[in-house]
Design an enzyme around this catalytic site. Structure first.
Site, PDB file in Angstrom:
ATOM      1  N   SER A 277       0.841  -1.188   0.000  1.00 26.74           N
ATOM      2  CA  SER A 277       0.000   0.000   0.000  1.00 26.74           C
ATOM      3  C   SER A 277       0.878   1.241   0.000  1.00 26.74           C
ATOM      4  CB  SER A 277      -0.903  -0.001   1.245  1.00 26.74           C
ATOM      5  OG  SER A 277      -1.482   1.264   1.449  1.00 26.74           O
ATOM      6  N   LYS A 283       0.507  -3.501   4.799  1.00 24.54           N
ATOM      7  CA  LYS A 283      -0.453  -4.202   3.952  1.00 24.54           C
ATOM      8  C   LYS A 283       0.207  -5.234   3.035  1.00 24.54           C
ATOM      9  CE  LYS A 283      -4.284  -3.693   3.498  1.00 24.54           C
ATOM     10  NZ  LYS A 283      -5.032  -2.676   2.740  1.00 24.54           N
ATOM     11  N   ASN A 285      -1.864  -6.942   0.282  1.00 26.11           N
ATOM     12  CA  ASN A 285      -3.135  -7.160  -0.390  1.00 26.11           C
ATOM     13  C   ASN A 285      -3.093  -8.402  -1.276  1.00 26.11           C
ATOM     14  OD1 ASN A 285      -4.444  -4.817   0.649  1.00 26.11           O
ATOM     15  ND2 ASN A 285      -3.256  -3.572  -0.773  1.00 26.11           N
ATOM     16  N   ARG A 316     -23.472 -13.170 -45.300  1.00 27.27           N
ATOM     17  CA  ARG A 316     -22.239 -12.533 -44.840  1.00 27.27           C
ATOM     18  C   ARG A 316     -22.578 -11.569 -43.723  1.00 27.27           C
ATOM     19  NH1 ARG A 316     -17.881 -12.823 -48.374  1.00 27.27           N
ATOM     20  NH2 ARG A 316     -16.664 -11.993 -46.660  1.00 27.27           N
TER      21      ARG A 316
END
Length: 446
Positions: A277, A283, A285, A316
């Site tokens: 972080s 942190k 994560n 087509r």
């Protein structure tokens, strides 16, 4: 910021892999178109439709020798890359061979078959990753076949299971999806050859044989009729890719929930600087799970494009075909990044059995309420036993005593039977058996 994560210099490595980007690079498409034209020329020469010298002459042209800038300009004018490509290759052929190049075919034949060649290479990468993930999850399940953990329903603690049982569930989903690939490839990996309206009109009664020879050259399948505007197989491919992302997202969702600070039963493999972080130094994560879930969310609109492209006009397509060019490469790109993350996750997931045991103790034995009620039902009957255990739940939640203590106090003559009901190994025995069965099943399909 680029239009797609496939070609983004900033985010390309986050959401896709280099190998998948290489398959869907411009040069790769041009190479595939050349491969298609060479195979067509060889097949046509065997049937006497074009000179034998055509295929070697086309094969002598290298994709890297073609002017990509000129091809891009030509594509912008023509609406499809095959038209300027055909003109550029024709200009490099001997005059006597030029009229026979691209004989009897149409731009969509060349592009669709080239796209199939790209898809074949892309699916090979996907299959390798998915096979490795299923194998790693089987190994993880085996290691933790008897590791008790909380089973959860509606986000609440339910009854004890084993962590191996959870991992085996992830692995079965992965390997079963892998098993579907063989049939998908039979449907999708086919040549496109029909000519202007799909009737093979330029080849007379040799059309069917030519399609077979063309398919044999490219080691692809053949279809009973042109699929210029029958786009179900492309929608199936996109659906398979999106479901794959859903399978991986189930794994990612569980890892995120099990890795929450308050739960802390697992953690993603850690390396310095990953998942950090900018504001909070502590942190870590769950980046792999986040990227997998992001790919899953981003994929759904692209599948909608492929489903929408099935409404293709007459013989087509109008616009719908062009829309596929955005959707399918992006789906493959998103899958490649998600598979890379899931491969690392399944092989390196950190598991914390001590935290699992601690969480099993949070509710004072309420996780064993079902087993306790089953024991008491032998003497009280099912309804009374269930009501008795439910009645004591409030006292357990209030912290007065554990469920086992309260039940033994109320029914002292059944203390021994209740001890068995609260035995963790006995309670999770079925989970271990299911894990063994699932792992054997995974190994069979790998």
């Amino acid at each position: 910021m680029s239009f797609s994560p496939l070609d983004s210099r900033l985010m390309g490595d986050l959401f896709t892999t280099e190998a998948m980007r290489a398959i869907y690079a411009d040069g790769s498409l041009v190479s595939c178109m050349l491969e298609v034209e060479i195979a067509l020329a060889r097949a046509q020469a065997r049937l006497g439709l074009v000179p034998d010298q055509l295929a070697p002459a086309v094969a002598a042209i290298r994709a890297e020798e073609l002017d990509m800038t000129a091809l891009a300009r030509g594509t912008a004018k023509a609406g499809v890359p095959a038209i300027p490509f055909v003109k550029m290759v024709q200009s490099r052929l001997p005059v006597e061979l030029e009229p026979f190049f691209h004989f009897g075919t149409t731009t969509q034949d060349i592009l669709d078959t080239a796209f199939v060649l790209q898809a074949r290479r892309a699916l090979a990468l996907v299959a390798d990753d998915l096979r490795a993930i299923a194998g790693s999850l089987a190994d993880l399940a085996t290691r933790h076949r008897s590791t008790p953990c909380v089973g959860r329903t509606a986000s609440q603690q339910a009854v004890p299971v084993t962590f191996g049982y959870k991992a085996a569930g992830w692995g079965v989903a992965a390997v079963e999806h892998l098993a579907l690939l063989k049939e998908l490839e039979r449907r999708v990996l086919v040549v496109s050859l029909g000519g202007p309206v799909g009737t093979l009109g330029a080849f007379g009664d040799q059309g069917e044989e030519l399609v077979s020879e063309f398919a044999r050259e490219l080691e692809l399948g053949a279809t009973a009729i042109a699929w210029h505007t029958q786009r179900g197989r492309i929608a199936e491919l996109g659906s398979w890719l999106c479901i794959l992302l859903g399978v991986l997202s189930k794994l990612a969702t569980d890892v995120i929930a099990l890795g929450a600070t308050e739960v802390a039963e697992v953690a993603e493999p850690h390396e310095a600087g990953r998942g950090g972080s900018s504001a909070m130094p502590h942190k870590r994560n769950p980046i792999s799970s986040i990227l997998i879930m992001a790919a899953h969310s981003a994929a759904t609109p692209h599948l909608a494009v492929l489903i929408g492209s099935m409404a293709s006009l007459h013989e087509r397509p109008v616009g719908a075909w062009h829309a596929e060019w955005h959707a399918l490469p992006t789906l493959f790109g998103l899958c490649s990044g998600a598979l890379r993350e899931a491969r690392g996750l399944s092989a390196g997931l950190q598991v914390f059995p001590h935290r699992m045991l601690r969480n099993l103790e949070l509710t004072g034995g309420l996780l064993f309420s079902d087993a306790a009620a089953a024991v008491l039902s032998e003497t009280l009957g099912r309804s009374r036993a269930h009501a008795s255990v439910e009645e004591l739940t409030a006292d357990v939640l209030a912290g007065k005593a554990s469920l086992r203590e309260l039940l033994v106090h109320r029914y002292p003559t059944q203390a021994d039977q209740l001890a068995e009901a609260f035995d963790l190994g006995r309670t999770t025995y079925a989970s271990s058996l299911q894990t063994d069965q699932a792992v054997a099943y995974i190994r069979t399909l790998l």
